[in-house]
Enzyme design. Structure first.
Site, short mmCIF file in Angstrom:
data_model
loop_
_atom_site.label_atom_id
_atom_site.label_comp_id
_atom_site.label_asym_id
_atom_site.label_seq_id
_atom_site.Cartn_x
_atom_site.Cartn_y
_atom_site.Cartn_z
CG ASP A 122 -0.29 -0.42 2.52
OD1 ASP A 122 0.95 -0.32 2.61
OD2 ASP A 122 -1.00 -0.82 3.45
CG ASN B 13 -9.16 -1.47 11.91
OD1 ASN B 13 -8.23 -2.10 11.42
ND2 ASN B 13 -9.64 -0.37 11.35
CG HIS C 58 -6.03 -2.10 8.70
ND1 HIS C 58 -6.19 -0.86 9.26
CD2 HIS C 58 -4.70 -2.29 8.61
CE1 HIS C 58 -5.00 -0.32 9.49
NE2 HIS C 58 -4.08 -1.18 9.11
CD GLU D 85 -8.91 1.09 7.63
OE1 GLU D 85 -8.96 0.18 8.47
OE2 GLU D 85 -8.23 2.12 7.80
#
Ligand code: GLP
Length: 245
Positions: free
Chosen positions: A67, A136, A138, A143
């Protein structure tokens, strides 16, 4: 899922570097997928050391990163281009043209996503993909809520992700709102996946991955339960909420 439980960050870094070095010694390994964030820094340091000690060359290897932030210049101190140069590429013999990251400065971001996906296809397949994990759950920057059947895409960063990454920026306003990330399917197509996790802030995400019954888009990393060749290298803190081990 193969889980390697280690004591702490240092041990995680060493074990991961050793595993990667072993793969790099195999001439079949010519594409490795790389991750950024705080987690893999120690692993890169160990990999640089071990590859020197063992005369392992990166000349014939291509790297593809997961990313990159949208809107940060390549030489911005917080871009993943800068991160990769600083923590790995400047210290090994990889030809620059063999290192690939999404271009978050592209004018046409959709086109850039398609280009990145096509570039990976041309490399044929990712032999081994490294992953960190977000608090979380990801992976890359996919996400919660990202469809599992996704390819390289532009994603709006969750507020919690922006907060978690704000420590690297001068202020919250400087934290990018969007990123380009390999999609879940792009990651899942890798022949092997190695996920690293350290620290109690990752414990809930690790619990969902290791102990949880659900494979759910609400916790993207749970998709990895379906991968045929996943190794998790995690320390005691990251595994502190896992009871099944
Ligand atoms: C970042 C990256 C991910 C990384 C994760 C965890 O935002 N995009 O690739 O795995 O979040 O980061 P850290 O290792 O700093 O905890």
């Amino acid at each position: 899922m193969n889980i390697i439980r280690v004591k702490n960050y240092e041990e995680m870094s060493l074990r991961a570097a050793e595993l990667l070095l072993k793969r790099l010694k195999d001439p079949e390994t010519d594409v490795i997928g790389l991750a950024t964030g705080g987690t893999p820094k120690g692993m890169y340091r160990e990999l640089i050391r071990l590859s020197r000690e063992n005369n392992v060359s990166f000349k014939n290897v291509h790297t593809v990163n997961l990313d990159e932030y949208v809107g940060l210049a390549h030489d911005d101190p917080n871009s993943y281009h800068t991160y990769m140069a600083r923590y790995l590429f400047d210290h090994i013999d990889i030809p620059k043209e063999n290192t690939h990251l999404p271009d978050g400065t592209a004018k046409d971001l959709e086109r850039e996503c398609a280009r990145y996906e096509e570039m990976i296809k041309e490399l044929r397949e990712i032999n081994v993909q490294l992953l960190g994990i977000g608090e979380n759950g990801h992976i890359g920057f996919n996400e919660p809520g990202t469809p599992f059947h996704s390819r390289t895409q532009v994603i709006a960063l969750a507020p919690s992700t922006r907060e978690a990454n704000a420590r690297y920026f001068n202020s919250m306003d400087d934290v990018p709102t969007h990123a380009i990330t390999m999609g879940i399917d792009t990651i899942m197509d890798s022949l092997e996946i190695v996920l690293l996790a350290s620290g109690t802030n990752k414990a809930e995400a690790l619990r969902a991955l290791v102990d949880g019954d659900d494979v759910t888009e609400e916790v993207p990393a749970t998709v990895l339960k379906n991968h045929p060749n996943l190794t998790v290298i995690a320390d005691d803190d990251a595994l502190s909420k896992v009871t099944s081990l």
